[in-house]
Design a protein around this motif. Structure first.
Motif, PDB file in Angstrom:
ATOM      1  N   VAL A  14      -3.196   2.252  24.043  1.00 19.60           N
ATOM      2  CA  VAL A  14      -4.403   2.623  23.767  1.00 19.60           C
ATOM      3  C   VAL A  14      -5.351   2.502  24.922  1.00 19.60           C
ATOM      4  O   VAL A  14      -5.613   1.485  25.482  1.00 19.60           O
ATOM      5  N   PHE A  44      -6.175   3.509  14.827  1.00 21.50           N
ATOM      6  CA  PHE A  44      -4.762   3.906  15.503  1.00 21.50           C
ATOM      7  C   PHE A  44      -4.081   4.437  14.575  1.00 21.50           C
ATOM      8  O   PHE A  44      -3.383   3.854  14.001  1.00 21.50           O
ATOM      9  N   VAL A  46      -0.886   6.654  14.935  1.00 23.39           N
ATOM     10  CA  VAL A  46       0.137   6.842  15.950  1.00 23.39           C
ATOM     11  C   VAL A  46       1.261   7.878  15.328  1.00 23.39           C
ATOM     12  O   VAL A  46       1.819   7.586  14.084  1.00 23.39           O
ATOM     13  N   LEU A  55      -1.573   9.418  19.627  1.00 25.95           N
ATOM     14  CA  LEU A  55      -2.644   8.440  19.241  1.00 25.95           C
ATOM     15  C   LEU A  55      -3.633   9.396  18.962  1.00 25.95           C
ATOM     16  O   LEU A  55      -4.397   9.965  20.089  1.00 25.95           O
ATOM     17  N   TRP A 112      -4.651   0.574  11.027  1.00 26.47           N
ATOM     18  CA  TRP A 112      -3.974   1.454  11.657  1.00 26.47           C
ATOM     19  C   TRP A 112      -2.700   2.120  10.860  1.00 26.47           C
ATOM     20  O   TRP A 112      -2.178   1.515   9.999  1.00 26.47           O
ATOM     21  N   THR A 114       1.219   3.899  11.447  1.00 19.45           N
ATOM     22  CA  THR A 114       2.193   4.232  12.354  1.00 19.45           C
ATOM     23  C   THR A 114       3.348   4.929  11.443  1.00 19.45           C
ATOM     24  O   THR A 114       4.466   5.100  12.091  1.00 19.45           O
ATOM     25  N   ILE A 129       1.592  -1.563  20.097  1.00 15.83           N
ATOM     26  CA  ILE A 129       0.341  -0.734  20.312  1.00 15.83           C
ATOM     27  C   ILE A 129      -0.340  -1.714  21.167  1.00 15.83           C
ATOM     28  O   ILE A 129      -0.530  -2.795  20.868  1.00 15.83           O
TER      29      ILE A 129
END
Length: 178
Positions: A14, A44, A46, A55, A112, A114, A129
Protein backbone atom coordinates in the motif's frame (compact mmCIF):
# COMPACT_ATOMS: atom_id res chain seq x y z
CA UNK A 1 6.28 -17.77 -0.43
CA UNK A 2 5.05 -20.11 -3.17
CA UNK A 3 3.41 -23.28 -1.86
CA UNK A 4 1.69 -24.44 -5.02
CA UNK A 5 0.00 -23.04 -8.09
CA UNK A 6 -3.20 -22.65 -6.09
CA UNK A 7 -1.77 -21.49 -2.77
CA UNK A 8 0.38 -18.37 -2.91
CA UNK A 9 1.21 -15.70 -0.45
CA UNK A 10 1.78 -12.24 -1.88
CA UNK A 11 2.73 -8.94 -0.39
CA UNK A 12 0.45 -6.16 -1.60
CA UNK A 13 2.19 -2.89 -0.94
CA UNK A 14 0.00 0.00 0.00
CA UNK A 15 1.89 3.02 -1.26
CA UNK A 16 -0.09 5.75 0.40
CA UNK A 17 -2.58 5.76 3.22
CA UNK A 18 -3.96 9.12 4.27
CA UNK A 19 -6.65 9.61 6.85
CA UNK A 20 -7.78 13.17 7.48
CA UNK A 21 -9.44 13.70 10.83
CA UNK A 22 -12.00 16.51 10.94
CA UNK A 23 -10.24 18.51 8.19
CA UNK A 24 -9.22 17.96 4.60
CA UNK A 25 -5.69 19.02 3.67
CA UNK A 26 -4.95 19.50 -0.05
CA UNK A 27 -2.14 17.40 -1.51
CA UNK A 28 1.08 19.18 -2.48
CA UNK A 29 0.74 18.53 -6.21
CA UNK A 30 -2.95 17.95 -6.80
CA UNK A 31 -6.07 17.98 -4.71
CA UNK A 32 -7.91 14.67 -4.28
CA UNK A 33 -10.97 14.33 -6.48
CA UNK A 34 -13.19 12.77 -3.82
CA UNK A 35 -13.73 13.30 -0.10
CA UNK A 36 -15.92 10.89 1.82
CA UNK A 37 -17.14 11.36 5.38
CA UNK A 38 -20.02 8.84 5.30
CA UNK A 39 -20.76 5.48 3.73
CA UNK A 40 -19.33 2.07 2.97
CA UNK A 41 -15.67 2.28 1.91
CA UNK A 42 -13.33 -0.61 1.11
CA UNK A 43 -10.16 1.46 1.51
CA UNK A 44 -8.10 -1.49 0.28
CA UNK A 45 -9.82 -3.31 -2.56
CA UNK A 46 -7.38 -5.95 -3.85
CA UNK A 47 -8.08 -7.92 -7.02
CA UNK A 48 -6.10 -10.29 -9.23
CA UNK A 49 -5.82 -9.95 -12.99
CA UNK A 50 -3.71 -12.50 -14.89
CA UNK A 51 -1.63 -13.24 -11.80
CA UNK A 52 -1.01 -9.56 -10.98
CA UNK A 53 -2.49 -7.77 -7.99
CA UNK A 54 -4.45 -4.55 -8.42
CA UNK A 55 -5.06 -2.20 -5.49
CA UNK A 56 -7.76 0.45 -5.53
CA UNK A 57 -10.44 1.93 -3.28
CA UNK A 58 -14.07 0.80 -3.64
CA UNK A 59 -17.03 2.79 -2.33
CA UNK A 60 -20.79 2.59 -2.23
CA UNK A 61 -21.34 6.32 -1.66
CA UNK A 62 -21.62 7.61 -5.23
CA UNK A 63 -22.93 4.33 -6.66
CA UNK A 64 -22.48 0.61 -6.16
CA UNK A 65 -18.90 -0.73 -6.03
CA UNK A 66 -17.39 2.41 -7.59
CA UNK A 67 -13.58 2.18 -7.71
CA UNK A 68 -11.02 4.98 -7.46
CA UNK A 69 -7.26 5.34 -7.38
CA UNK A 70 -6.43 5.61 -3.65
CA UNK A 71 -4.52 8.86 -4.15
CA UNK A 72 -7.70 10.47 -5.51
CA UNK A 73 -9.62 9.99 -2.24
CA UNK A 74 -9.53 11.53 1.22
CA UNK A 75 -11.41 9.77 4.01
CA UNK A 76 -12.61 12.13 6.72
CA UNK A 77 -13.57 11.08 10.21
CA UNK A 78 -16.27 13.45 11.45
CA UNK A 79 -16.34 15.03 14.86
CA UNK A 80 -19.42 12.82 15.52
CA UNK A 81 -17.03 9.85 15.81
CA UNK A 82 -15.36 11.40 18.88
CA UNK A 83 -16.05 9.41 22.01
CA UNK A 84 -14.81 10.40 25.47
CA UNK A 85 -15.98 7.18 27.14
CA UNK A 86 -14.02 4.50 25.25
CA UNK A 87 -13.70 1.37 27.45
CA UNK A 88 -10.21 0.72 28.84
CA UNK A 89 -9.90 -2.51 26.83
CA UNK A 90 -9.94 -0.51 23.59
CA UNK A 91 -6.77 1.16 22.27
CA UNK A 92 -6.50 4.92 22.86
CA UNK A 93 -9.03 4.89 25.69
CA UNK A 94 -10.53 6.83 27.33
CA UNK A 95 -11.12 9.18 24.40
CA UNK A 96 -10.61 9.34 20.65
CA UNK A 97 -12.34 8.96 17.32
CA UNK A 98 -13.98 5.55 17.14
CA UNK A 99 -15.45 4.12 13.93
CA UNK A 100 -17.91 1.28 14.59
CA UNK A 101 -17.76 -2.34 13.38
CA UNK A 102 -21.23 -2.01 11.89
CA UNK A 103 -22.37 0.71 9.54
CA UNK A 104 -23.43 4.06 10.98
CA UNK A 105 -25.03 6.17 8.20
CA UNK A 106 -23.46 9.33 9.67
CA UNK A 107 -19.83 8.12 9.51
CA UNK A 108 -17.48 6.39 7.09
CA UNK A 109 -17.47 2.62 7.44
CA UNK A 110 -13.99 1.68 6.24
CA UNK A 111 -12.74 -1.81 5.64
CA UNK A 112 -11.05 -3.89 2.96
CA UNK A 113 -12.03 -6.46 0.36
CA UNK A 114 -9.69 -9.18 -0.91
CA UNK A 115 -12.37 -11.44 -2.41
CA UNK A 116 -11.20 -10.48 -5.91
CA UNK A 117 -7.77 -12.08 -5.48
CA UNK A 118 -9.08 -15.61 -5.96
CA UNK A 119 -10.20 -15.09 -9.58
CA UNK A 120 -9.10 -17.56 -12.22
CA UNK A 121 -6.38 -20.22 -12.20
CA UNK A 122 -3.71 -17.60 -11.43
CA UNK A 123 -5.59 -16.38 -8.34
CA UNK A 124 -4.25 -16.08 -4.83
CA UNK A 125 -5.51 -17.79 -1.70
CA UNK A 126 -3.66 -15.60 0.79
CA UNK A 127 -2.20 -12.08 0.77
CA UNK A 128 -0.61 -9.60 3.13
CA UNK A 129 -1.54 -5.93 3.03
CA UNK A 130 1.64 -4.09 4.03
CA UNK A 131 1.63 -0.39 4.86
CA UNK A 132 4.72 1.26 3.41
CA UNK A 133 3.71 4.70 4.66
CA UNK A 134 1.06 5.75 7.15
CA UNK A 135 0.53 9.48 7.58
CA UNK A 136 -2.05 11.77 9.01
CA UNK A 137 -2.83 13.68 12.14
CA UNK A 138 -2.77 11.55 15.29
CA UNK A 139 -2.41 7.79 15.65
CA UNK A 140 -4.50 5.19 13.87
CA UNK A 141 -5.47 1.99 15.65
CA UNK A 142 -7.01 -1.01 13.91
CA UNK A 143 -8.85 -3.76 15.75
CA UNK A 144 -11.93 -5.93 15.83
CA UNK A 145 -14.35 -5.88 18.73
CA UNK A 146 -17.08 -8.26 19.81
CA UNK A 147 -18.81 -9.40 22.96
CA UNK A 148 -15.69 -11.48 23.64
CA UNK A 149 -13.43 -8.42 23.67
CA UNK A 150 -10.95 -6.70 21.40
CA UNK A 151 -8.62 -8.50 18.99
CA UNK A 152 -5.78 -7.37 16.77
CA UNK A 153 -6.05 -7.57 13.00
CA UNK A 154 -2.35 -6.87 12.48
CA UNK A 155 0.27 -9.56 11.90
CA UNK A 156 2.38 -8.41 14.87
CA UNK A 157 -0.59 -8.65 17.26
CA UNK A 158 -0.51 -4.91 17.97
CA UNK A 159 -3.21 -2.33 17.50
CA UNK A 160 -1.42 0.74 16.15
CA UNK A 161 -1.47 0.99 12.36
CA UNK A 162 1.86 2.51 11.37
CA UNK A 163 4.48 2.40 8.66
CA UNK A 164 5.55 -1.25 8.38
CA UNK A 165 2.30 -2.71 9.76
CA UNK A 166 0.89 -5.76 7.98
CA UNK A 167 -2.63 -7.18 7.78
CA UNK A 168 -2.22 -10.94 7.34
CA UNK A 169 -5.23 -11.90 5.21
CA UNK A 170 -5.07 -15.70 5.46
CA UNK A 171 -7.99 -16.14 3.05
CA UNK A 172 -9.95 -13.84 0.72
CA UNK A 173 -12.51 -11.86 2.73
CA UNK A 174 -14.52 -8.66 3.02
CA UNK A 175 -13.64 -7.18 6.41
CA UNK A 176 -14.64 -4.16 8.50
CA UNK A 177 -13.06 -3.14 11.75
CA UNK A 178 -12.91 -0.44 14.37
Amino acid sequence: MLRSTWHRSVLALVSVFALAIAAVMPAANAAPRHTFDTGHIDAFNVQANNGELILNLKEDVTGSHVTHAPEDVVLTVKEAAFNDAIPSSIPRSPSGYLLPMTQDPNLIWPGWDTMGVQSGPAGFSQIDIAFTKVAGPGDIHLFSSSMLGVSSLLKDGGYQLKTGSVIDQKYPAHTHAN
